[in-house]
Structures are given as C-alpha cells and as structure tokens.
Design a protein around this motif. Structure first.
Motif, PDB file in Angstrom:
ATOM      1  N   PHE A 152     -57.639-100.621 -50.968  1.00  0.00           N
ATOM      2  CA  PHE A 152     -56.823-101.089 -52.090  1.00  0.00           C
ATOM      3  C   PHE A 152     -56.168-102.413 -51.703  1.00  0.00           C
ATOM      4  O   PHE A 152     -55.714-102.554 -50.553  1.00  0.00           O
ATOM      5  CB  PHE A 152     -55.750-100.045 -52.413  1.00  0.00           C
ATOM      6  CG  PHE A 152     -54.871-100.419 -53.584  1.00  0.00           C
ATOM      7  CD1 PHE A 152     -55.249-100.094 -54.870  1.00  0.00           C
ATOM      8  CD2 PHE A 152     -53.665-101.096 -53.389  1.00  0.00           C
ATOM      9  CE1 PHE A 152     -54.444-100.433 -55.947  1.00  0.00           C
ATOM     10  CE2 PHE A 152     -52.862-101.437 -54.455  1.00  0.00           C
ATOM     11  CZ  PHE A 152     -53.251-101.112 -55.732  1.00  0.00           C
ATOM     12  N   PRO A 153     -56.129-103.418 -52.591  1.00  0.00           N
ATOM     13  CA  PRO A 153     -56.578-103.390 -53.989  1.00  0.00           C
ATOM     14  C   PRO A 153     -58.086-103.551 -54.120  1.00  0.00           C
ATOM     15  O   PRO A 153     -58.721-104.176 -53.284  1.00  0.00           O
ATOM     16  CB  PRO A 153     -55.848-104.583 -54.597  1.00  0.00           C
ATOM     17  CG  PRO A 153     -55.667-105.535 -53.461  1.00  0.00           C
ATOM     18  CD  PRO A 153     -55.466-104.694 -52.236  1.00  0.00           C
ATOM     19  N   PHE A 154     -58.613-102.953 -55.179  1.00  0.00           N
ATOM     20  CA  PHE A 154     -60.044-103.049 -55.461  1.00  0.00           C
ATOM     21  C   PHE A 154     -60.198-103.348 -56.948  1.00  0.00           C
ATOM     22  O   PHE A 154     -59.912-102.496 -57.797  1.00  0.00           O
ATOM     23  CB  PHE A 154     -60.748-101.736 -55.103  1.00  0.00           C
ATOM     24  CG  PHE A 154     -62.244-101.787 -55.283  1.00  0.00           C
ATOM     25  CD1 PHE A 154     -63.065-102.215 -54.258  1.00  0.00           C
ATOM     26  CD2 PHE A 154     -62.827-101.425 -56.499  1.00  0.00           C
ATOM     27  CE1 PHE A 154     -64.443-102.273 -54.422  1.00  0.00           C
ATOM     28  CE2 PHE A 154     -64.196-101.473 -56.666  1.00  0.00           C
ATOM     29  CZ  PHE A 154     -65.005-101.900 -55.627  1.00  0.00           C
ATOM     30  N   HIS A 155     -60.628-104.587 -57.260  1.00  0.00           N
ATOM     31  CA  HIS A 155     -60.738-105.047 -58.649  1.00  0.00           C
ATOM     32  C   HIS A 155     -59.440-104.693 -59.384  1.00  0.00           C
ATOM     33  O   HIS A 155     -58.352-104.963 -58.893  1.00  0.00           O
ATOM     34  CB  HIS A 155     -61.983-104.476 -59.318  1.00  0.00           C
ATOM     35  CG  HIS A 155     -63.242-105.062 -58.755  1.00  0.00           C
ATOM     36  ND1 HIS A 155     -63.937-106.084 -59.358  1.00  0.00           N
ATOM     37  CD2 HIS A 155     -63.934-104.793 -57.607  1.00  0.00           C
ATOM     38  CE1 HIS A 155     -64.984-106.419 -58.622  1.00  0.00           C
ATOM     39  NE2 HIS A 155     -65.000-105.651 -57.552  1.00  0.00           N
ATOM     40  N   ASN A 156     -59.551-104.053 -60.538  1.00  0.00           N
ATOM     41  CA  ASN A 156     -58.338-103.674 -61.281  1.00  0.00           C
ATOM     42  C   ASN A 156     -58.117-102.162 -61.261  1.00  0.00           C
ATOM     43  O   ASN A 156     -57.429-101.613 -62.125  1.00  0.00           O
ATOM     44  CB  ASN A 156     -58.426-104.174 -62.726  1.00  0.00           C
ATOM     45  CG  ASN A 156     -59.602-103.574 -63.486  1.00  0.00           C
ATOM     46  OD1 ASN A 156     -60.484-102.971 -62.870  1.00  0.00           O
ATOM     47  ND2 ASN A 156     -59.631-103.731 -64.796  1.00  0.00           N
ATOM     48  N   PHE A 157     -58.685-101.492 -60.252  1.00  0.00           N
ATOM     49  CA  PHE A 157     -58.557-100.040 -60.180  1.00  0.00           C
ATOM     50  C   PHE A 157     -57.136 -99.671 -59.750  1.00  0.00           C
ATOM     51  O   PHE A 157     -56.626-100.205 -58.765  1.00  0.00           O
ATOM     52  CB  PHE A 157     -59.566 -99.464 -59.184  1.00  0.00           C
ATOM     53  CG  PHE A 157     -60.977 -99.437 -59.692  1.00  0.00           C
ATOM     54  CD1 PHE A 157     -61.546-100.513 -60.356  1.00  0.00           C
ATOM     55  CD2 PHE A 157     -61.769 -98.310 -59.496  1.00  0.00           C
ATOM     56  CE1 PHE A 157     -62.855-100.491 -60.814  1.00  0.00           C
ATOM     57  CE2 PHE A 157     -63.077 -98.267 -59.946  1.00  0.00           C
ATOM     58  CZ  PHE A 157     -63.621 -99.363 -60.606  1.00  0.00           C
ATOM     59  N   PRO A 158     -56.498 -98.716 -60.443  1.00  0.00           N
ATOM     60  CA  PRO A 158     -55.125 -98.337 -60.097  1.00  0.00           C
ATOM     61  C   PRO A 158     -55.056 -97.455 -58.846  1.00  0.00           C
ATOM     62  O   PRO A 158     -56.056 -96.863 -58.416  1.00  0.00           O
ATOM     63  CB  PRO A 158     -54.657 -97.561 -61.328  1.00  0.00           C
ATOM     64  CG  PRO A 158     -55.907 -97.018 -61.941  1.00  0.00           C
ATOM     65  CD  PRO A 158     -56.985 -98.021 -61.650  1.00  0.00           C
ATOM     66  N   VAL A 159     -53.847 -97.362 -58.287  1.00  0.00           N
ATOM     67  CA  VAL A 159     -53.609 -96.565 -57.076  1.00  0.00           C
ATOM     68  C   VAL A 159     -54.100 -95.130 -57.250  1.00  0.00           C
ATOM     69  O   VAL A 159     -54.741 -94.554 -56.359  1.00  0.00           O
ATOM     70  CB  VAL A 159     -52.104 -96.576 -56.721  1.00  0.00           C
ATOM     71  CG1 VAL A 159     -51.786 -95.525 -55.658  1.00  0.00           C
ATOM     72  CG2 VAL A 159     -51.682 -97.956 -56.249  1.00  0.00           C
ATOM     73  N   GLU A 160     -53.819 -94.550 -58.416  1.00  0.00           N
ATOM     74  CA  GLU A 160     -54.128 -93.128 -58.612  1.00  0.00           C
ATOM     75  C   GLU A 160     -55.632 -92.838 -58.657  1.00  0.00           C
ATOM     76  O   GLU A 160     -56.036 -91.665 -58.616  1.00  0.00           O
ATOM     77  CB  GLU A 160     -53.456 -92.591 -59.877  1.00  0.00           C
ATOM     78  CG  GLU A 160     -53.738 -93.356 -61.144  1.00  0.00           C
ATOM     79  CD  GLU A 160     -52.714 -94.452 -61.421  1.00  0.00           C
ATOM     80  OE1 GLU A 160     -52.594 -94.827 -62.604  1.00  0.00           O
ATOM     81  OE2 GLU A 160     -52.047 -94.911 -60.472  1.00  0.00           O
ATOM     82  N   GLU A 161     -56.475 -93.862 -58.723  1.00  0.00           N
ATOM     83  CA  GLU A 161     -57.922 -93.627 -58.708  1.00  0.00           C
ATOM     84  C   GLU A 161     -58.525 -93.729 -57.312  1.00  0.00           C
ATOM     85  O   GLU A 161     -59.717 -93.448 -57.121  1.00  0.00           O
ATOM     86  CB  GLU A 161     -58.635 -94.610 -59.646  1.00  0.00           C
ATOM     87  CG  GLU A 161     -58.386 -94.332 -61.125  1.00  0.00           C
ATOM     88  CD  GLU A 161     -59.279 -95.158 -62.037  1.00  0.00           C
ATOM     89  OE1 GLU A 161     -60.313 -95.669 -61.558  1.00  0.00           O
ATOM     90  OE2 GLU A 161     -58.936 -95.275 -63.222  1.00  0.00           O
ATOM     91  N   MET A 162     -57.731 -94.112 -56.318  1.00  0.00           N
ATOM     92  CA  MET A 162     -58.283 -94.371 -54.990  1.00  0.00           C
ATOM     93  C   MET A 162     -58.862 -93.112 -54.340  1.00  0.00           C
ATOM     94  O   MET A 162     -59.927 -93.158 -53.711  1.00  0.00           O
ATOM     95  CB  MET A 162     -57.235 -94.994 -54.077  1.00  0.00           C
ATOM     96  CG  MET A 162     -56.826 -96.417 -54.466  1.00  0.00           C
ATOM     97  SD  MET A 162     -58.204 -97.609 -54.432  1.00  0.00           S
ATOM     98  CE  MET A 162     -58.609 -97.717 -56.180  1.00  0.00           C
ATOM     99  N   ALA A 163     -58.192 -91.977 -54.479  1.00  0.00           N
ATOM    100  CA  ALA A 163     -58.706 -90.744 -53.871  1.00  0.00           C
ATOM    101  C   ALA A 163     -60.050 -90.367 -54.489  1.00  0.00           C
ATOM    102  O   ALA A 163     -61.011 -90.011 -53.779  1.00  0.00           O
ATOM    103  CB  ALA A 163     -57.699 -89.615 -54.042  1.00  0.00           C
ATOM    104  N   GLY A 164     -60.134 -90.465 -55.814  1.00  0.00           N
ATOM    105  CA  GLY A 164     -61.397 -90.159 -56.491  1.00  0.00           C
ATOM    106  C   GLY A 164     -62.504 -91.115 -56.092  1.00  0.00           C
ATOM    107  O   GLY A 164     -63.656 -90.704 -55.900  1.00  0.00           O
ATOM    108  N   CYS A 165     -62.169 -92.391 -55.933  1.00  0.00           N
ATOM    109  CA  CYS A 165     -63.183 -93.375 -55.529  1.00  0.00           C
ATOM    110  C   CYS A 165     -63.701 -93.079 -54.121  1.00  0.00           C
ATOM    111  O   CYS A 165     -64.893 -93.260 -53.834  1.00  0.00           O
ATOM    112  CB  CYS A 165     -62.598 -94.784 -55.590  1.00  0.00           C
ATOM    113  SG  CYS A 165     -62.320 -95.378 -57.272  1.00  0.00           S
ATOM    114  N   ALA A 166     -62.809 -92.627 -53.233  1.00  0.00           N
ATOM    115  CA  ALA A 166     -63.251 -92.259 -51.875  1.00  0.00           C
ATOM    116  C   ALA A 166     -64.234 -91.092 -51.930  1.00  0.00           C
ATOM    117  O   ALA A 166     -65.226 -91.066 -51.183  1.00  0.00           O
ATOM    118  CB  ALA A 166     -62.048 -91.907 -51.013  1.00  0.00           C
ATOM    119  N   LEU A 167     -63.982 -90.125 -52.813  1.00  0.00           N
ATOM    120  CA  LEU A 167     -64.904 -88.992 -52.953  1.00  0.00           C
ATOM    121  C   LEU A 167     -66.249 -89.455 -53.512  1.00  0.00           C
ATOM    122  O   LEU A 167     -67.307 -88.971 -53.096  1.00  0.00           O
ATOM    123  CB  LEU A 167     -64.302 -87.930 -53.867  1.00  0.00           C
ATOM    124  CG  LEU A 167     -63.032 -87.234 -53.367  1.00  0.00           C
ATOM    125  CD1 LEU A 167     -62.581 -86.174 -54.373  1.00  0.00           C
ATOM    126  CD2 LEU A 167     -63.254 -86.597 -52.003  1.00  0.00           C
TER     127      LEU A 167
END
Length: 409
Positions: free
Chosen positions: A142-157
């Motif tokens: 993070f940061p990754f493009h415009n992805f919010p903090v709360e999506e980071m765990a899902g993106c890791a999965l």
C-alpha cells in the motif's frame, strides 16, 4: 435457446489458469471475501483499525506447501509467531493464522519499497527454513493505485490464489492477472456481476490486457449483454488481431445474433490460426451442418471428437448429419455413441429413436428412447411428434403381422 446451448458445449473461450503447466489451487482463499471465517473477520478489523493512518505498509498471505508433513503443519503456528517476531515486532506489524498452514501478515515502518521487499524476503526465508518447507506467498504494498486500505487483505488473498497456480516456492505481487483469476473464480461460482467488477478493476490496472478484456466480454456475453460483450472482444482484437479465443468469441456473438455468414468467417479464421481447439471445431461443424454443407462439416466434427472424445455433442451432430443424408444406419451408430457418453441428452435420444424407427429395427428400444427424450424436455413438440410417429410405425407393423397370421391360418 442459443445461450442454453453455449452453456453446455459451444461456449465462449477464456484463458485462465488451466494452461498445461499450471494447476488451479484446491482451495481459493479469496472465497473468504464472500464467506469470511472468524479468523479473517478478526484480521480485517485489525487491519482497518491499525493501518488506516499509515502511508505505506505491506500485506502478505503465506501458505505452507499443502503437501508438507503433518508434523510440519502442526508446528506452523508456532513458527509463524517466532519468525514474525524475529523479523518484526508488535510496533511494526500484525498477523493472524487463517488455518493450520496459512497466515496473513501486515508490516510497516520501512522507508522505501525496496526495504519492504527485503523484509518480505527475510520473512519468507525465516519461515521456510524453520519449517523446512517451501511457501506460496501473495503480497500487495500500500498504496496501490486507488485501492483503499480495507481491500488490502483481500488483495493479498487474491495474490495468494494467483501464486498457487505456480505452486510452492513462488511469490506473486498482486496485479491485473490476480484480479482476472479472482474474477474467473467468481464466474465459476456463477456470481457474474461480481466477476464483472473484478475484471473492471483489473482493467483499471492493466487497460490493454487481452485476457481481462476477453474475460469481461465473456461475462457480459453469458449475462446476455451481447453489445457490451462485442465491445470488449473488439477492443481485444484491436490489440492482437490473431488472438484465437477472441476471434472465436466474436464469431460466437455473430452466431447468437443469427449472422451465420459472419460467424463462419470468424470461425474459419480462428481455425486457420489454431486447428486444435475443440470449441472452434465443434461450432464450425455445427454451423456448416446447419447450412447443409455436410462434406465441409464432417472434418470439423471429426476433429472435435479427436480433441474431446468424452463429449457426446459432436457424435450427436454427426448423427443428425447422417439422418439428413438418409444414412440411417450411420446415424444410429453416431447417436449410439452420443447416448453412451450422455444418457440424458434428449436430442441424441430422440435422434437415435428416429434412426432405429426409420430402419424398422429395435422399435421397443426406439419407443423407450423417444419417451425418455420427451420426459427430459416435455415442452418439445418435435420429440412428441417423433414419439407418435414411432408408436404409429409399431402399431402398423403389429397390424400387418396380425393380418398375415390370420391369412396363414
């Protein structure tokens, strides 16, 4: 009617993780986003509370080789804990076990992206050495493009699912392909709207990715939004005019819209690029049969059988072709194969019944097959007429035999 047919055999082509050298994972951890476990819910709350004010952090999902010994898996939790604290500390990260061999970590307090990658590599080395097992890892910084903090765990999965296609010893950083795989998983679960959202997110990262454009076209096509589907297929074709899956899908849209000449032109081009794709050969054979081009249809149907001998559809279409040629014995042989492969194919059952009846052979079997086809599709008028014709043939033969018996007596 065509969309129902597509879903069975003649379908849109997609490129996902099922290339010969790749294997889809047995477990998709991105499923936790729609069916969250207690552990994932806890971690999601922790990351939202802890990382909301951070400017940079890395989230990583780590899985021990699923083939690791039971002894290794039993000590995984202890090793995760020990290695986490040897590399980081409570002021620099948080973690949670998701199951006996999978954990998710977040760490921060590094100055540059390279330092973050070094910490990730150190964590990988420590855990794999302590367990004497290779790891599968999916990470996102993070940061990754415009992805919010709360999506980071899902993106890791999602990145972990992506890495799992390559097997133990691989780490994948979240990207557009991770979202394509996630979308494909949702598509597989028949959650088409969510799949479309994933593909669109992927295109926000990689706007000229042919696989994502094609995947989005497929999702819209299955959702019966044919104009939208064609829009994305055309975008993909503009990037690579020789991409066979895209050419096939454009041809299929033309077929659904009953523009058979255009469909055949695209499918012939796809065949010229790659003559070894089952769906292309089957659809070409089917369309040429419908156009009464029997001699041209036959090589494509034979190719479809060679490419996928466990499918009954090509055998059934060949049976219909032989019926049209009035080769009833040949038709019966093809329908026989189709019914063996799929005993609940009403078209094959009805065709087989008709082929036997036209030869005046095995009429009791023909009658039972015709009845079964109607039972499977009670609203089909053709199946009903076929059943009545076979019943009439049988009745006439019985009457003739009775008359002969009376005369001989």
């Amino acid at each position: 009617m065509m969309l129902k047919f597509i879903a069975k055999e003649i379908r849109f082509l997609k490129k996902n993780g099922d290339a010969p050298d790749l294997r889809p994972p047995d477990v998709y951890y991105s499923d936790l986003l729609t069916q969250p476990s207690k552990e994932f819910k806890i971690f999601s709350r922790r990351i939202a509370d802890t990382c909301a004010s951070l400017q940079t952090f890395t989230t990583v999902a780590i899985q021990i080789d699923p083939a690791a010994s039971e002894e290794t898996i039993d000590k995984a939790n202890e090793i995760f804990h020990a290695c986490f604290h040897s590399v980081l500390d409570d002021d620099k990260g948080i973690w949670e076990c998701l199951d006996p061999f999978t954990a998710i970590f977040v760490f921060w307090n590094y100055k540059t992206a390279d330092q973050g990658k070094k910490l990730l590599g150190l964590l990988n080395d420590k855990i794999s050495q302590a367990l004497n097992a290779e790891l599968i890892m999916g990470a996102i910084a993070f940061p990754f493009h415009n992805f919010p903090v709360e999506e980071m765990a899902g993106c890791a999965l999602k990145a972990l699912d992506h890495a799992a296609f390559f097997g133990p010893g691989h780490t994948v950083e979240f990207d557009g392909l991770s979202l394509n795989i996630s979308g494909d998983r949702l598509f597989q679960l028949n959650n088409i709207d969510a799949a479309i959202t994933e593909y669109e997110k992927g295109l926000s990262i990689a706007p000229v990715d042919i696989n994502l454009l094609n995947s989005l076209g497929v999702a819209f096509g299955v959702d019966a939004c044919l104009d939208k589907a064609m829009e994305f297929f055309e975008k993909a074709r503009n990037i690579n005019p020789e991409e066979v899956m895209v050419i096939h899908n454009i041809g299929l849209i033309h077929r659904i819209n009953e523009r058979n000449d255009s469909a055949l032109a695209y499918l012939r081009k796809a065949h010229a690029i790659n003559p070894d794709v089952f769906e292309i050969e089957l659809l070409l054979g089917h369309l040429l049969f419908k156009e009464n081009e029997f001699d041209l249809a036959m090589p494509h149907l034979d190719a479809a059988i060679r490419l996928k001998p466990e499918s009954g559809t090509a055998f059934r279409i060949k049976g219909q072709l032989f019926l049209a040629r009035e080769d009833y014995a040949g038709a019966a042989a093809q329908f026989n194969q189709a019914v063996k492969l799929n005993p609940n194919d009403p078209k094959a059952l009805s065709g087989y019944a008709r082929a036997m009846a036209l030869q005046k052979k095995n009429l009791s079997i023909a009658l039972s097959f015709a009845q079964k086809s109607l039972d499977l599709d009670p609203e089909n008028k053709q199946y009903k007429q076929n059943l009545e014709k076979i019943q009439n043939i049988q009745d006439r033969i019985k009457e003739t035999n009775q008359d002969l018996s009376i005369k001989s007596a």
